[in-house]
Enzyme design. Structure first.
Site, PDB file in Angstrom:
ATOM      1  N   SER A 100       0.939  -1.297  -0.092  1.00 54.36           N
ATOM      2  CA  SER A 100      -0.091   0.014   0.016  1.00 54.36           C
ATOM      3  C   SER A 100       1.002   1.224  -0.228  1.00 54.36           C
ATOM      4  O   SER A 100       1.582   1.432  -0.826  1.00 54.36           O
ATOM      5  CB  SER A 100      -1.041  -0.127   1.102  1.00 54.36           C
ATOM      6  OG  SER A 100      -2.129   0.955   1.021  1.00 54.36           O
ATOM      7  N   ASP A 129      -5.667   2.484  -3.561  1.00 55.73           N
ATOM      8  CA  ASP A 129      -6.890   2.225  -2.647  1.00 55.73           C
ATOM      9  C   ASP A 129      -7.284   3.457  -1.860  1.00 55.73           C
ATOM     10  O   ASP A 129      -8.226   3.499  -1.018  1.00 55.73           O
ATOM     11  CB  ASP A 129      -7.237   1.003  -1.782  1.00 55.73           C
ATOM     12  CG  ASP A 129      -6.008   0.992  -0.818  1.00 55.73           C
ATOM     13  OD1 ASP A 129      -5.161   1.747  -0.694  1.00 55.73           O
ATOM     14  OD2 ASP A 129      -6.142  -0.059   0.050  1.00 55.73           O
TER      15      ASP A 129
END
Length: 448
Positions: free
Chosen positions: A102, A247
């Site tokens: 991430s 995301d």
């Protein structure tokens, strides 16, 4: 039950050490294949990744694990996490895998898993996978004729681009808008600019030259300064910054001022309420969201329901109670009408839809409330449980007493990094700063 491998967002760690090795990835593939290999149909798993160098190590190891259990593997290459979730459902896969850490730097990597419905796995399923990782995998290997095959899906990016575009109002385009898009040198470096360009925008790119080492390096949603500077330099209407696996999203207005996830959630909630598409009288966020958001939503007659930190817990509550808007202050925005997990690009398009529907600049549309003074400090520790220390617990009690009803504290151990996060919030900025600094000092002393 304590977890050995999985944290709050899959398995994560420094690449090629500890739990983030090729051996571990092989066992994850074998164990997950064991859990999801049900029935007589031909089983399949899809795998995407971001742009980290270590993805080249983990992808084939996972593939070997899954194929050894008789599962076919579809490889996407670099693709956002929400794209993997969407394509897991679209391709009728039994399991989806995203290789990413991430927003972390390139040294780290991680493995996130999605079920056939496109949602992240429950705690129970993750624990079942952990059990099989350490117990008798060799007893469940496929026979020589039952091994899986691996295939690269060449149009995965195109499929996701079309999916994202279909979430934007059909009667609108982005013509006339100059948009800065910062892809963090990550998974969305191709698809995000393409979506905006195909919808008609003039696109200025930042962070679209990944080299295996520069993901999230001085760019993306956790370092939006370059994006903000580009907005000012190019006189753009808006800036959009994604993180390494896309995301998360952070916005900048035309003045280069950052707009966080709380403001974005407030904007979408208001817009969807006006459109009649808000499925519940409120939204779901975490304990980290600003009290200013809660008060703003209250002025609209909407509730803010809080969960523990982690978008998976936000999504679980949304599914259980019928909410279709949720997310985190950090920029994980979950719009359940369109996706099963946080999708930075889809969330950004909702902001752009509001922008195109009116004649006001982003600075007037997106700054909905004045956030209460909030301070977050991260304290790194090497081992042990600092929050169980008596001195630390006493410092926390004293801080809570000092804030009283004018503020709040959220102190927790990170589920993805060896950090203690200390967040304070309240009406009195000086008091909040003093309380947070005092608690952080005690934790630092005891964690040294």
């Amino acid at each position: 039950m304590p977890r050995k491998y999985f944290g709050t967002d899959g398995i994560r760690g420094t690449a090629n050490t500890g739990h983030m090795t090729a051996e571990t990835a092989l066992r994850v593939g074998m164990a997950a294949g064991r859990v999801f290999r049900r029935g007589e149909h031909r089983h399949r798993v899809v795998i995407g990744k971001d742009t980290r160098l270590s993805g080249y190590m983990l992808e084939p190891a996972l593939t070997a694990g899954f194929t050894s259990m008789g599962m076919d593997v579809f490889l996407f290459g670099p693709l956002p996490t929400p794209a993997v979730a969407m394509l897991t459902r679209s391709l009728r896969a039994d399991l989806g895998v995203m290789i990413s850490a991430s927003h972390n730097s390139f040294e780290d990597n991680g493995i996130k898993l999605f079920g056939p419905d496109g949602f992240k796995l429950s705690d129970e399923v993750e624990l079942a996978i952990e059990h099989h990782m350490d117990n008798g995998l060799a007893d469940n290997l496929a026979g020589s004729r039952g091994l899986g095959r691996a295939k690269r899906i060449e149009d995965a990016q195109a499929r996701y681009i079309e999916h994202v575009k279909h979430t934007f109002p059909k009667q609108q385009t982005l013509e006339g808008l100059r948009i800065v898009i910062d892809c963090a040198n990550g998974a969305a470096y191709k698809v995000a600019p393409e979506v905006l360009w195909e919808l008609g925008a003039e696109v200025v790119t930042v962070g679209t030259e990944p080299n295996g080492f520069n993901i999230n390096e001085d760019c993306g949603s956790t370092a939006p300064e370059r994006m903000c500077a580009a907005v000012l330099e190019r006189r753009a209407d808006i800036g959009i910054a994604l993180d390494g696996d896309a995301d998360r999203v952070i916005i900048a207005d035309e003045r280069g001022k950052v707009i966080d996830g709380d403001q974005i959630m407030g904007l979408v909630a208001r817009h969807w309420k006006e459109m009649g598409t808000l499925s519940a009288p409120g939204i779901v966020a975490t304990v980290m969201s600003n009290l200013g958001l809660e008060r703003y939503l209250g002025s609209l007659g909407l509730d803010l329901v809080r969960t523990q930190v982690g978008d998976r817990y936000v999504v679980e509550h949304m599914r259980e109670h019928g909410y279709n808007v949720g997310g985190e202050q950090s920029g994980h925005i979950v719009l359940k009408d369109f996706s099963t997990t946080g999708d930075g690009l889809i969330a950004a398009l909702q902001v752009l839809a509001v922008l195109k529907a009116g004649d006001k600049p982003v600075s007037e549309i997106c700054h909905l409330f004045d956030p209460l003074p909030q301070l977050l400090k991260n304290i790194r520790f090497k081992r042990g449980e600092p929050l169980k220390d008596k001195d630390v617990q006493e410092a926390i009690r004293e801080g809570e007493s000092r804030l009283g009803k004018t503020g709040r504290l959220v102190i927790r151990k990170s589920g993805t990094e060896p950090l203690i996060r200390v967040m304070g919030e309240g009406d009195d900025e000086k008091l909040v700063t003093s309380v947070v600094n005092d608690i952080a000092a005690v934790i630092e002393h005891n964690a040294a």
